[in-house]
Scaffold this motif. Structure first.
Motif, PDB file in Angstrom:
ATOM      1  N   GLY A 213      48.258  71.675 -40.572  1.00 54.44           N
ATOM      2  CA  GLY A 213      49.161  71.651 -39.422  1.00 54.44           C
ATOM      3  C   GLY A 213      50.379  70.765 -39.568  1.00 54.44           C
ATOM      4  N   PHE A 214      50.621  70.268 -40.782  1.00 53.75           N
ATOM      5  CA  PHE A 214      51.785  69.417 -41.015  1.00 53.75           C
ATOM      6  C   PHE A 214      52.950  70.224 -41.583  1.00 53.75           C
ATOM      7  N   HIS A 215      54.154  69.803 -41.238  1.00 59.16           N
ATOM      8  CA  HIS A 215      55.373  70.432 -41.746  1.00 59.16           C
ATOM      9  C   HIS A 215      55.924  69.597 -42.894  1.00 59.16           C
ATOM     10  N   PHE A 216      56.158  70.229 -44.038  1.00 62.53           N
ATOM     11  CA  PHE A 216      56.716  69.510 -45.181  1.00 62.53           C
ATOM     12  C   PHE A 216      58.171  69.153 -44.908  1.00 62.53           C
ATOM     13  N   VAL A 217      58.509  67.892 -45.119  1.00 61.77           N
ATOM     14  CA  VAL A 217      59.870  67.409 -44.874  1.00 61.77           C
ATOM     15  C   VAL A 217      60.652  67.276 -46.178  1.00 61.77           C
ATOM     16  N   LYS A 218      60.095  66.513 -47.124  1.00 62.77           N
ATOM     17  CA  LYS A 218      60.823  66.304 -48.377  1.00 62.77           C
ATOM     18  C   LYS A 218      59.934  65.633 -49.413  1.00 62.77           C
ATOM     19  N   GLU A 219      60.382  65.679 -50.660  1.00 66.56           N
ATOM     20  CA  GLU A 219      59.838  64.831 -51.713  1.00 66.56           C
ATOM     21  C   GLU A 219      60.876  63.769 -52.011  1.00 66.56           C
ATOM     22  N   ALA A 220      60.532  62.523 -51.762  1.00 69.82           N
ATOM     23  CA  ALA A 220      61.471  61.424 -51.950  1.00 69.82           C
ATOM     24  C   ALA A 220      61.498  61.000 -53.418  1.00 69.82           C
ATOM     25  N   SER A 221      62.634  60.504 -53.839  1.00 73.23           N
ATOM     26  CA  SER A 221      62.797  60.024 -55.206  1.00 73.23           C
ATOM     27  C   SER A 221      62.585  58.512 -55.243  1.00 73.23           C
ATOM     28  N   ILE A 222      61.589  58.097 -56.008  1.00 74.41           N
ATOM     29  CA  ILE A 222      61.337  56.678 -56.228  1.00 74.41           C
ATOM     30  C   ILE A 222      61.664  56.414 -57.704  1.00 74.41           C
ATOM     31  N   PRO A 223      62.744  55.689 -57.982  1.00 75.09           N
ATOM     32  CA  PRO A 223      63.252  55.570 -59.360  1.00 75.09           C
ATOM     33  C   PRO A 223      62.235  55.105 -60.386  1.00 75.09           C
ATOM     34  N   THR A 224      61.346  54.202 -60.027  1.00 75.26           N
ATOM     35  CA  THR A 224      60.408  53.674 -61.022  1.00 75.26           C
ATOM     36  C   THR A 224      59.161  54.542 -61.196  1.00 75.26           C
ATOM     37  N   GLU A 226      56.874  57.327 -62.555  1.00 77.15           N
ATOM     38  CA  GLU A 226      56.745  58.227 -63.692  1.00 77.15           C
ATOM     39  C   GLU A 226      55.523  59.122 -63.541  1.00 77.15           C
ATOM     40  N   GLU A 227      54.439  58.545 -62.999  1.00 76.83           N
ATOM     41  CA  GLU A 227      53.201  59.306 -62.820  1.00 76.83           C
ATOM     42  C   GLU A 227      52.920  59.642 -61.365  1.00 76.83           C
ATOM     43  N   ASN A 228      53.616  59.016 -60.465  1.00 80.10           N
ATOM     44  CA  ASN A 228      53.382  59.243 -59.042  1.00 80.10           C
ATOM     45  C   ASN A 228      54.472  60.108 -58.418  1.00 80.10           C
ATOM     46  N   TYR A 229      54.172  60.655 -57.240  1.00 85.72           N
ATOM     47  CA  TYR A 229      55.160  61.347 -56.425  1.00 85.72           C
ATOM     48  C   TYR A 229      55.017  60.882 -54.981  1.00 85.72           C
ATOM     49  N   TYR A 230      56.040  61.177 -54.178  1.00 90.15           N
ATOM     50  CA  TYR A 230      56.114  60.683 -52.784  1.00 90.15           C
ATOM     51  C   TYR A 230      56.508  61.862 -51.899  1.00 90.15           C
ATOM     52  N   LEU A 231      55.555  62.327 -51.085  1.00 90.00           N
ATOM     53  CA  LEU A 231      55.799  63.463 -50.200  1.00 90.00           C
ATOM     54  C   LEU A 231      55.792  63.010 -48.747  1.00 90.00           C
ATOM     55  N   VAL A 232      56.681  63.617 -47.965  1.00 94.22           N
ATOM     56  CA  VAL A 232      56.765  63.299 -46.531  1.00 94.22           C
ATOM     57  C   VAL A 232      56.491  64.561 -45.720  1.00 94.22           C
ATOM     58  N   PHE A 233      55.588  64.434 -44.744  1.00 91.99           N
ATOM     59  CA  PHE A 233      55.249  65.531 -43.842  1.00 91.99           C
ATOM     60  C   PHE A 233      55.443  65.059 -42.400  1.00 91.99           C
ATOM     61  N   GLU A 234      55.510  66.013 -41.497  1.00 91.37           N
ATOM     62  CA  GLU A 234      55.668  65.695 -40.071  1.00 91.37           C
ATOM     63  C   GLU A 234      54.625  66.431 -39.267  1.00 91.37           C
ATOM     64  N   ARG A 235      54.087  65.733 -38.260  1.00 93.53           N
ATOM     65  CA  ARG A 235      53.130  66.363 -37.369  1.00 93.53           C
ATOM     66  C   ARG A 235      53.853  67.253 -36.383  1.00 93.53           C
TER      67      ARG A 235
END
Length: 235
Positions: A213-224, A226-235
């Protein structure tokens, strides 16, 4: 006041499973990664051992802590649930970011980690943090109690993602944000340990969150990262 709120939430945690058994129909559930949380459920768990693992400078989220906080852009007065807060890496920074009118819920399934949050609160004199012992399928936060849910290197530890996501969805206010930081899992590229430990890649996890039930907002860029990712969702 902090002590009272802590006591109230602890009491809720203790009685809620009983209430659920009395009022809810039985729910069939199946672990998506049996045993992944076994080390954390060891009653002899040594907190210091996990501090050395989780707060070491070579860990990406430790290196990127300031970048993560900047991207989160927490505002004074906001309420954030640190879901799977681990050894409490973000407890104090979140407390400072939301200020005296905001609130931090430091949530974990590990009793000794939750005890550590209490020590952090006392040592640093934090007046806006509540430790919460959650279940493996329920974050055990009141409905509409948080503006942001922060799930950092923890989503792949959700044994029952459908139920855990449902409880996060309920805990968030409408329009509230869910942030998921986790490991890239790319066969042929990712480390062997990651391929064995993390059950699925980013696309699968995103699909599960959206299905909840979440809406995908964006994938944020974290410069450091390499192995991780950062996703943002909205209720």
């Amino acid at each position: 006041m902090r002590t009272f709120l802590w006591f109230l939430l602890a009491a809720t945690v203790l009685v809620s499973p009983i209430i659920a058994q009395e009022t809810a129909a039985p729910v069939t559930r199946q672990s998506v990664k049996p045993g992944i949380n076994k080390p954390f459920l060891d009653p002899k768990l040594e907190v210091e051992e996990w501090i050395e693992r989780f707060e070491v400078e070579s860990r990406e989220i430790v290196q990127a802590k300031d970048e993560i906080l900047k991207e989160l852009n927490l505002s004074p007065g906001q309420r954030i649930g640190d879901i799977g807060a681990g050894t409490g890496l973000f407890v104090a920074p979140f407390s400072r970011a939301v200020g005296e009118k905001g609130w931090v819920y430091a949530v974990d399934i590990v009793p000794r980690f939750v005890e550590r949050y209490g020590k952090i609160i006392d040592i640093l004199h934090l007046q806006n943090v509540t430790p919460v012992l959650c279940g493996q399928d329920d974050v055990r936060l009141p409905p509409g109690s948080i503006d942001v849910a922060f799930v950092c290197d923890v989503y792949h530890h959700f044994e029952y993602p459908d139920q855990s996501l449902a409880s996060i969805h309920e805990a968030l206010v409408p329009g509230g944000k869910l942030v998921v930081i986790d490991f890239e899992r790319i066969p042929g590229k990712s480390r062997e340990w990651l391929l064995g430990h993390v059950r699925a890649g980013k696309e699968v996890f995103r699909e599960e969150v959206e299905k909840a039930g979440f809406h995908f907002v964006k994938e944020a860029s974290i410069p450091t990262f390499e192995e991780n990712y950062y996703l943002v969702f909205e209720r």
